[in-house]
Structure formats: structure tokens, C-alpha cells
Write a protein that holds these residues in place. Structure first.
Motif, mmCIF file in Angstrom:
data_model
loop_
_atom_site.group_PDB
_atom_site.id
_atom_site.type_symbol
_atom_site.label_atom_id
_atom_site.label_comp_id
_atom_site.label_asym_id
_atom_site.label_seq_id
_atom_site.Cartn_x
_atom_site.Cartn_y
_atom_site.Cartn_z
ATOM 1 N N ARG A 192 -10.176 3.416 14.631
ATOM 2 C CA ARG A 192 -11.330 3.029 15.448
ATOM 3 C C ARG A 192 -11.661 1.547 15.378
ATOM 4 N NH1 ARG A 192 -16.446 6.356 14.351
ATOM 5 N NH2 ARG A 192 -16.073 5.553 12.244
ATOM 6 N N PHE A 193 -11.398 0.944 14.205
ATOM 7 C CA PHE A 193 -11.792 -0.451 14.003
ATOM 8 C C PHE A 193 -10.556 -1.338 13.860
ATOM 9 C CE2 PHE A 193 -15.044 2.274 12.048
ATOM 10 C CZ PHE A 193 -16.148 1.922 12.800
ATOM 11 N N GLU A 194 -10.741 -2.583 14.185
ATOM 12 C CA GLU A 194 -9.678 -3.560 13.968
ATOM 13 C C GLU A 194 -9.443 -3.718 12.465
ATOM 14 O OE1 GLU A 194 -7.879 -5.201 16.164
ATOM 15 O OE2 GLU A 194 -8.895 -4.461 17.971
ATOM 16 N N ASN A 195 -8.193 -3.694 12.064
ATOM 17 C CA ASN A 195 -7.878 -3.832 10.645
ATOM 18 C C ASN A 195 -6.544 -4.539 10.483
ATOM 19 O OD1 ASN A 195 -5.721 -1.433 10.127
ATOM 20 N ND2 ASN A 195 -7.263 -0.781 11.627
ATOM 21 N N GLU A 196 -6.378 -5.099 9.311
ATOM 22 C CA GLU A 196 -5.180 -5.905 9.056
ATOM 23 C C GLU A 196 -4.694 -5.671 7.620
ATOM 24 O OE1 GLU A 196 -3.709 -10.539 9.710
ATOM 25 O OE2 GLU A 196 -5.854 -10.050 9.586
ATOM 26 N N ILE A 197 -3.396 -5.579 7.472
ATOM 27 C CA ILE A 197 -2.752 -5.451 6.163
ATOM 28 C C ILE A 197 -1.841 -6.645 5.964
ATOM 29 C CG2 ILE A 197 -1.181 -4.084 4.725
ATOM 30 C CD1 ILE A 197 -2.117 -1.588 6.184
ATOM 31 N N ASP A 198 -2.092 -7.399 4.897
ATOM 32 C CA ASP A 198 -1.276 -8.575 4.576
ATOM 33 C C ASP A 198 -0.436 -8.276 3.338
ATOM 34 O OD1 ASP A 198 -2.181 -10.278 6.628
ATOM 35 O OD2 ASP A 198 -4.008 -10.720 5.491
ATOM 36 N N ILE A 199 0.866 -8.438 3.493
ATOM 37 C CA ILE A 199 1.801 -8.232 2.377
ATOM 38 C C ILE A 199 2.674 -9.475 2.290
ATOM 39 C CG2 ILE A 199 3.625 -6.785 1.407
ATOM 40 C CD1 ILE A 199 2.550 -4.494 3.145
ATOM 41 N N ARG A 200 2.725 -10.067 1.100
ATOM 42 C CA ARG A 200 3.496 -11.296 0.926
ATOM 43 C C ARG A 200 4.303 -11.217 -0.375
ATOM 44 N NH1 ARG A 200 -0.407 -14.420 1.151
ATOM 45 N NH2 ARG A 200 -0.652 -15.234 -0.967
ATOM 46 N N LEU A 201 5.523 -11.681 -0.316
ATOM 47 C CA LEU A 201 6.395 -11.694 -1.495
ATOM 48 C C LEU A 201 7.061 -13.062 -1.599
ATOM 49 C CD1 LEU A 201 8.572 -8.840 -2.817
ATOM 50 C CD2 LEU A 201 9.582 -11.099 -2.666
ATOM 51 N N GLU A 202 6.923 -13.672 -2.770
ATOM 52 C CA GLU A 202 7.521 -14.988 -3.015
ATOM 53 C C GLU A 202 8.432 -14.910 -4.235
ATOM 54 O OE1 GLU A 202 4.423 -17.812 -3.477
ATOM 55 O OE2 GLU A 202 3.494 -17.408 -1.514
ATOM 56 N N SER A 203 9.630 -15.410 -4.077
ATOM 57 C CA SER A 203 10.613 -15.399 -5.162
ATOM 58 C C SER A 203 10.932 -16.820 -5.576
ATOM 59 C CB SER A 203 11.893 -14.678 -4.719
ATOM 60 O OG SER A 203 12.873 -14.735 -5.729
ATOM 61 N N THR A 204 10.764 -17.096 -6.870
ATOM 62 C CA THR A 204 11.107 -18.411 -7.424
ATOM 63 C C THR A 204 12.249 -18.245 -8.425
ATOM 64 O OG1 THR A 204 9.526 -18.275 -9.257
ATOM 65 C CG2 THR A 204 8.716 -19.121 -7.143
ATOM 66 N N ALA A 205 12.622 -19.338 -9.046
ATOM 67 C CA ALA A 205 13.736 -19.286 -9.988
ATOM 68 C C ALA A 205 13.398 -18.460 -11.224
ATOM 69 C CB ALA A 205 14.136 -20.704 -10.396
ATOM 70 N N THR A 206 12.113 -18.373 -11.571
ATOM 71 C CA THR A 206 11.730 -17.698 -12.820
ATOM 72 C C THR A 206 10.833 -16.485 -12.625
ATOM 73 O OG1 THR A 206 9.834 -19.194 -13.077
ATOM 74 C CG2 THR A 206 11.923 -19.842 -14.121
ATOM 75 N N SER A 207 10.352 -16.240 -11.395
ATOM 76 C CA SER A 207 9.399 -15.149 -11.223
ATOM 77 C C SER A 207 9.446 -14.604 -9.802
ATOM 78 C CB SER A 207 7.979 -15.613 -11.556
ATOM 79 O OG SER A 207 7.560 -16.615 -10.637
ATOM 80 N N VAL A 208 8.816 -13.429 -9.668
ATOM 81 C CA VAL A 208 8.618 -12.808 -8.355
ATOM 82 C C VAL A 208 7.127 -12.534 -8.211
ATOM 83 C CG1 VAL A 208 9.086 -10.821 -6.884
ATOM 84 C CG2 VAL A 208 10.922 -11.789 -8.290
ATOM 85 N N CYS A 242 -0.815 -8.175 -1.915
ATOM 86 C CA CYS A 242 -1.132 -7.189 -0.877
ATOM 87 C C CYS A 242 -2.647 -7.115 -0.716
ATOM 88 C CB CYS A 242 -0.564 -5.814 -1.245
ATOM 89 S SG CYS A 242 -0.839 -4.539 0.008
ATOM 90 N N ARG A 243 -3.104 -7.196 0.546
ATOM 91 C CA ARG A 243 -4.538 -7.140 0.818
ATOM 92 C C ARG A 243 -4.775 -6.248 2.033
ATOM 93 N NH1 ARG A 243 -7.023 -12.727 1.937
ATOM 94 N NH2 ARG A 243 -5.722 -12.503 3.802
ATOM 95 N N ASN A 244 -5.792 -5.428 1.926
ATOM 96 C CA ASN A 244 -6.159 -4.564 3.049
ATOM 97 C C ASN A 244 -7.657 -4.340 3.044
ATOM 98 O OD1 ASN A 244 -5.079 -2.619 0.698
ATOM 99 N ND2 ASN A 244 -6.764 -1.596 1.761
#
Length: 374
Positions: free
Chosen positions: A303-319, A323-325
Motif C-alpha cells: 500500500r505504501f511506498e517503500n525501499e530496501i537498500d542492500i550494499r556490499l563492499e569488498s576490500t583487501a582485508t574485509s567484507v 541492509c536497510r528497510n
């Protein structure tokens, strides 16, 4: 893998034992070296009485750790174990191994070593000697008191206590290893439970969506079936390992998101962004799936406008994963901190000990998850 890791431990254990006995051998000689005579000490090292002394304590030590502690102490027979300790201490008290096997021999060797280097006093003829050992008439001289061999007693206690410490620490390591293996089995069981939990619910909904596509003869039907097949193969086969390639985990997430979109309308917008190099990186399987699944379960509204943000960043030492909803009251059931997230925390504790940072924040209308694994 296990034999190679066990061999260094066994080798190091033997080195510790050898160094300990070498220190034990030096200790008695150090005690007796106040009037040091190198030649006398060398002669003493060649004597059988010295090695018999060491053999006595060697037998006490290994009899304690291999027989008495496993057979009595670890079976909680403390009274019998204490009786044997007191009996051994009493036996050492009366036999005086240090006094009789080393101390007297040492001074005899020192006396021999002084021959020719010290001037000897000649005793007068027997008829000119004064009998100083004979007590005066009517006087009763007390007998010589029993000498206490403190060195033997102290060494007995030290050898006994070190044996107990060695065996108890060994048992503690074995118990700790069993706990780790138990935690591993538990984590594996929880992963299996999670897969069993996600499979029916997700599978039924997705099949219904694909059925609707098939009824309408949509062009998305065949690709959706292929994505579902690859995803289920990943969950049931590849995800049984502790770690999987990051690329495979992302492919599973993409398939999951695409299949979820089949049931969404235009009110929901999904943003999935990947940054950094993902090749040759690994991650624990289905660690991220829990948060993505919850986002679609609690953050979608028809019924309502909604948004799901998912982001993944990979570096040399970490991942890094984010996630936001939005939160909709109709979907709030108090399960967000339920078994899925709880199991994920436990798996992170086991697979990434002190190497992860998980932050979960819930505001009035927004739920956010950020996870960094190293």
C-alpha cells in the motif's frame, strides 16, 4: 590435517619434559655446591647412586600422571589419592633418598678430592688419645636425633604437584577441544536448521510466483526456474562448507532478490549495489541471507511506498555488508531478533572470533544492519 597439527604438539611436549628433567638434575647439584669441587661433582655424576635418586623421582612423576591421577583423582577418589600421597611422603621421609644417595656420597667424593691438596693431621697413638666420645661417669648422653631430609621432601612435593598440574592442564585442553568440536557441530546443526527453515517458506512462495508467470506465459518463467534451481543447489550442496567463495554467495543473494521481486509491485524499490573486488575472497555461507530475508519479510508493503537498500563492499582485508528497510506495523511481530539473527550471531562467533563487527539498529520506522567481517 589432524596428524600434522598433532605432531608439533607432541614434539613440544617431549621437549618440555626433557628440559624439566634437566632442570631437576641440576637442582640437587646446585644445592650441594657450596664447597664446590668440579672433580668431585664430576665423579658424583658418574655414580650409580645419583642416577638411582633421579630414577626414584622419575618413577614417582610418571606413576602419578599415568596411573594415579587418571585412575583415582579424575574419578573423584580423592581420599584414596590423598592416602597414597601421604604414604609416599612418609616413605620419602624415612628412606631419605637425597641424604643417603647423594649428600653423603658427595661429601665422600669431596674428601677424596682433597687428598694430597690439604695437610692431614696425624692422630696420636691409641694410648695417647683421649676418649672424648665416652661420657663422664653417671652422665647419659642422648641419642643422635633423626635428621630430616628436607630436600627429598620438597622435591617429592614439587614432582607430585607438577605432575598434577601437567595432567590437569592436559585434561583441560582436551575438554576445551571437545567444547570447540561441540560448538562446531552445533553451528552446523543450526545452519542445517536455517536451511530447512528457509527452504519450504521461500520455495512455496517462489513456486507460486513462477506458476503465475507460467499461467500468463511470461518470458520470465524459464529464467526464474533456472535461478531457483541454482539457488537451491547452492543452499543444499555448496553451503555445507564453513566458507564459500564470495562470488557464489553474491550470486545466491542476487537470485534470491530477483525471485522476491516476482511478488512485489511498483510500491517497492530494491537497490542492490556491489563495490570492490570479489574474486579470491571467501565468506561464511548464508550469513548475509538472514538479513536480506528479514528485509523482504518485514520491510515490504503493498500500500505504501517503500525501499530496501542492500550494499556490499569488498576490500583487501574485509567484507562490509549493509541492509536497510522500512518497518511497517502490520508486519511487526517481534521476531526480528528471533532465531534467524540469533543463529547468525552464534555462527559469527564461531567462524569469525574477534574478527567481525555486527551492528543492528532499529529506529521508529527504519531497521538497519551493518556487518563487517575480516
Amino acid at each position: 590435517m589432524k596428524p600434522r597439527s598433532a605432531m608439533p604438539q607432541i614434539k613440544n611436549l617431549w621437549i618440555i619434559h626433557v628440559l624439566g628433567w634437566l632442570l631437576f638434575m641440576v637442582l640437587p647439584l646446585t644445592i650441594m655446591s657450596r664447597e664446590s669441587d668440579v672433580y668431585a661433582q664430576f665423579k658424583l655424576l658418574q655414580s650409580g647412586s645419583l642416577w638411582l635418586f633421579f630414577l626414584i623421582y622419575f618413577a614417582i612423576f610418571y606413576l602419578n600422571i599415568f596411573v594415579l591421577i587418571p585412575g583415582l583423582f579424575l574419578k573423584q577418589q580423592y581420599i584414596l589419592y590423598s592416602i597414597i600421597f601421604v604414604a609416599g611422603l612418609s616413605l620419602i621421609f624415612y628412606t631419605q633418598p637425597f641424604e643417603k644417595l647423594i649428600f653423603q656420597k658427595f661429601h665422600e667424593s669431596e674428601q677424596i678430592g682433597r687428598t694430597g691438596r690439604e695437610e692431614r693431621f696425624r692422630l696420636p697413638p691409641p694410648e695417647m688419645r683421649m676418649d672424648t666420645d665416652r661420657p663422664p661417669p653417671g652422665e647419659i648422653r642422648p641419642e643422635n636425633p633423626l635428621r630430616v631430609d628436607f630436600v627429598s621432601l620438597v622435591l617429592f612435593v614439587v614432582v607430585w604437584v607438577v605432575g598434577m598440574a601437567t595432567k590437569i592442564s592436559e585434561q583441560w585442553r582436551l575438554s576445551e577441544k571437545k567444547v570447540i568440536l561441540s560448538e562446531a557441530d552445533k553451528a552446523q546443526a543450526e545452519l542445517s536448521f536455517f536451511k530447512a527453515q528457509i527452504n519450504p517458506h521461500f520455495l512455496f512462495n517462489t513456486l507460486n510466483n513462477i506458476y503465475s508467470l507460467a499461467i500468463t506465459k511470461s518470458d520470465h518463467t524459464a529464467p526464474s526456474i533456472l535461478k531457483l534451481s541454482k539457488m537451491m543447489r547452492y543452499i543444499t550442496e555448496e553451503a555445507t562448507q564453513d566458507f564459500v567463495p564470495l562470488h557464489d554467495e553474491i550470486t545466491c543473494l542476487e537470485s534470491y532478490i530477483d525471485l522476491q521481486k516476482l511478488r512485489l509491485n511498483d510500491k517497492t524499490r530494491v537497490n542492490f549495489k556491489i563495490d570492490g573486488e570479489i574474486k579470491n575472497k571467501q565468506i561464511a555461507p548464508l550469513i548475509l541471507m538472514t538479513f536480506v530475508e528479514n528485509a523482504f519479510k518485514y520491510g515490504v508493503s503493498n500500500r505504501f511506498e517503500n525501499e530496501i537498500d542492500i550494499r556490499l563492499e569488498s576490500t583487501a582485508t574485509s567484507v562490509y555488508f549493509f541492509c536497510r528497510n522500512e518497518i511497517f506495523e502490520a508486519n511487526e511481530a517481534g521476531e526480528r531478533q528471533g532465531i534467524g539473527i540469533a543463529n547468525t550471531r552464534k555462527r559469527l562467533d564461531f567462524l569469525y572470533p574477534d574478527r567481525y563487527d555486527l551492528k543492528i539498529s532499529k529506529e521508529e520506522k527504519t531497521f538497519e544492519v551493518s556487518l563487517t567481517v575480516h
